[in-house]
Motif scaffolding. Structure first.
Motif, PDB file in Angstrom:
ATOM      1  N   ARG A  51       0.834  -1.196   0.000  1.00 44.54           N
ATOM      2  CA  ARG A  51       0.000   0.000   0.000  1.00 44.54           C
ATOM      3  C   ARG A  51       0.868   1.245   0.000  1.00 44.54           C
ATOM      4  N   CYS A  52       0.341   2.303  -0.591  1.00 46.64           N
ATOM      5  CA  CYS A  52       1.027   3.591  -0.625  1.00 46.64           C
ATOM      6  C   CYS A  52       1.202   4.106   0.797  1.00 46.64           C
ATOM      7  N   MET A  53       2.403   4.631   1.109  1.00 51.41           N
ATOM      8  CA  MET A  53       2.656   5.091   2.473  1.00 51.41           C
ATOM      9  C   MET A  53       1.952   6.410   2.790  1.00 51.41           C
ATOM     10  N   PHE A  54       1.509   7.144   1.770  1.00 54.11           N
ATOM     11  CA  PHE A  54       0.839   8.413   2.007  1.00 54.11           C
ATOM     12  C   PHE A  54      -0.683   8.304   1.949  1.00 54.11           C
ATOM     13  N   THR A  55      -1.199   7.598   0.939  1.00 54.62           N
ATOM     14  CA  THR A  55      -2.649   7.542   0.740  1.00 54.62           C
ATOM     15  C   THR A  55      -3.271   6.220   1.156  1.00 54.62           C
ATOM     16  N   GLY A  56      -2.480   5.164   1.227  1.00 54.69           N
ATOM     17  CA  GLY A  56      -3.023   3.854   1.559  1.00 54.69           C
ATOM     18  C   GLY A  56      -3.577   3.129   0.349  1.00 54.69           C
ATOM     19  N   ARG A  57      -3.407   3.705  -0.826  1.00 55.15           N
ATOM     20  CA  ARG A  57      -3.928   3.104  -2.057  1.00 55.15           C
ATOM     21  C   ARG A  57      -3.195   1.797  -2.354  1.00 55.15           C
ATOM     22  N   ALA A  58      -3.964   0.755  -2.709  1.00 54.12           N
ATOM     23  CA  ALA A  58      -3.397  -0.568  -2.943  1.00 54.12           C
ATOM     24  C   ALA A  58      -3.032  -0.802  -4.402  1.00 54.12           C
ATOM     25  N   ARG A  59      -3.680  -0.121  -5.307  1.00 55.41           N
ATOM     26  CA  ARG A  59      -3.420  -0.345  -6.731  1.00 55.41           C
ATOM     27  C   ARG A  59      -2.455   0.698  -7.268  1.00 55.41           C
ATOM     28  N   GLY A  60      -1.726   0.336  -8.307  1.00 48.98           N
ATOM     29  CA  GLY A  60      -0.791   1.268  -8.925  1.00 48.98           C
ATOM     30  C   GLY A  60       0.388   1.571  -8.018  1.00 48.98           C
ATOM     31  N   PHE A  61       0.863   0.575  -7.290  1.00 52.04           N
ATOM     32  CA  PHE A  61       1.939   0.755  -6.315  1.00 52.04           C
ATOM     33  C   PHE A  61       3.298   0.573  -6.982  1.00 52.04           C
ATOM     34  N   HIS A  62       4.231   1.488  -6.735  1.00 52.65           N
ATOM     35  CA  HIS A  62       5.601   1.383  -7.242  1.00 52.65           C
ATOM     36  C   HIS A  62       6.497   0.947  -6.099  1.00 52.65           C
ATOM     37  N   ARG A  63       7.079  -0.236  -6.220  1.00 51.10           N
ATOM     38  CA  ARG A  63       7.903  -0.786  -5.145  1.00 51.10           C
ATOM     39  C   ARG A  63       9.133   0.053  -4.854  1.00 51.10           C
ATOM     40  N   LYS A  64       9.745   0.559  -5.893  1.00 53.16           N
ATOM     41  CA  LYS A  64      10.997   1.299  -5.730  1.00 53.16           C
ATOM     42  C   LYS A  64      10.816   2.533  -4.846  1.00 53.16           C
ATOM     43  N   PHE A  65       9.669   3.178  -4.958  1.00 49.96           N
ATOM     44  CA  PHE A  65       9.425   4.405  -4.211  1.00 49.96           C
ATOM     45  C   PHE A  65       8.486   4.207  -3.026  1.00 49.96           C
ATOM     46  N   GLY A  66       7.716   3.137  -3.007  1.00 49.65           N
ATOM     47  CA  GLY A  66       6.791   2.861  -1.902  1.00 49.65           C
ATOM     48  C   GLY A  66       5.537   3.708  -1.931  1.00 49.65           C
ATOM     49  N   VAL A  67       5.196   4.238  -3.099  1.00 49.65           N
ATOM     50  CA  VAL A  67       4.014   5.086  -3.225  1.00 49.65           C
ATOM     51  C   VAL A  67       3.192   4.660  -4.439  1.00 49.65           C
ATOM     52  N   SER A  68       1.974   5.171  -4.516  1.00 49.55           N
ATOM     53  CA  SER A  68       1.117   4.861  -5.656  1.00 49.55           C
ATOM     54  C   SER A  68       1.492   5.743  -6.835  1.00 49.55           C
ATOM     55  N   ARG A  69       0.961   5.416  -7.991  1.00 47.92           N
ATOM     56  CA  ARG A  69       1.288   6.143  -9.220  1.00 47.92           C
ATOM     57  C   ARG A  69       0.864   7.608  -9.131  1.00 47.92           C
ATOM     58  N   LEU A  70      -0.235   7.872  -8.435  1.00 51.77           N
ATOM     59  CA  LEU A  70      -0.732   9.239  -8.333  1.00 51.77           C
ATOM     60  C   LEU A  70       0.192  10.105  -7.480  1.00 51.77           C
ATOM     61  N   VAL A  71       0.613   9.567  -6.358  1.00 55.03           N
ATOM     62  CA  VAL A  71       1.518  10.296  -5.469  1.00 55.03           C
ATOM     63  C   VAL A  71       2.883  10.443  -6.132  1.00 55.03           C
ATOM     64  N   LEU A  72       3.310   9.406  -6.842  1.00 58.30           N
ATOM     65  CA  LEU A  72       4.593   9.450  -7.546  1.00 58.30           C
ATOM     66  C   LEU A  72       4.604  10.590  -8.563  1.00 58.30           C
ATOM     67  N   ARG A  73       3.526  10.735  -9.300  1.00 59.40           N
ATOM     68  CA  ARG A  73       3.435  11.797 -10.303  1.00 59.40           C
ATOM     69  C   ARG A  73       3.492  13.180  -9.652  1.00 59.40           C
ATOM     70  N   GLU A  74       2.739  13.345  -8.561  1.00 56.29           N
ATOM     71  CA  GLU A  74       2.736  14.633  -7.860  1.00 56.29           C
ATOM     72  C   GLU A  74       4.125  14.973  -7.332  1.00 56.29           C
ATOM     73  N   MET A  75       4.774  13.980  -6.739  1.00 56.58           N
ATOM     74  CA  MET A  75       6.106  14.205  -6.177  1.00 56.58           C
ATOM     75  C   MET A  75       7.117  14.512  -7.274  1.00 56.58           C
ATOM     76  N   ALA A  76       6.983  13.855  -8.413  1.00 62.44           N
ATOM     77  CA  ALA A  76       7.898  14.101  -9.532  1.00 62.44           C
ATOM     78  C   ALA A  76       7.718  15.515 -10.075  1.00 62.44           C
ATOM     79  N   LEU A  77       6.473  15.964 -10.174  1.00 58.71           N
ATOM     80  CA  LEU A  77       6.214  17.304 -10.687  1.00 58.71           C
ATOM     81  C   LEU A  77       6.734  18.387  -9.735  1.00 58.71           C
TER      82      LEU A  77
END
Length: 89
Positions: A51-77
């Motif tokens: 699960r994403c460490m920020f939102t708890g979202r279970a789908r779209g999880f990136h193992r390398k970063f430990g977050v979901s795709r949505l949070v990953l995109r926001e953090m990248a931007l």
């Protein structure tokens, strides 16, 4: 945000998995599968879900970063992840 009940359930599973990890390993080495069956279902690591460490979202999880795709995109931007940027062509 994921339901808090789902996040709490996953936390309980992780805790139970850690509690029984040593015992499960010993029983597997002995080959005592009857005793393994009597352990709680949620003590099995197969039942854990990332699960994403920020939102708890279970789908779209990136193992390398430990977050979901949505949070990953926001953090990248925002530039919070070094070496990662949104591509455009």
């Amino acid at each position: 945000m994921a339901k808090t009940s789902s996040v709490a359930k996953e936390a309980r599973r992780r805790k139970l998995c850690e509690k029984y990890a040593k015992l499960r390993k010993e029983l597997k080495e002995k080959g005592d599968y009857d005793a393994l069956q009597k352990l709680p279902k949620n003590s099995s690591p197969v039942r854990l879900h990332n699960r994403c460490m920020f939102t708890g979202r279970a789908r779209g999880f990136h193992r390398k970063f430990g977050v979901s795709r949505l949070v990953l995109r926001e953090m990248a931007l925002k530039g919070e992840i070094p070496g990662l940027k949104k591509s455009s062509w």
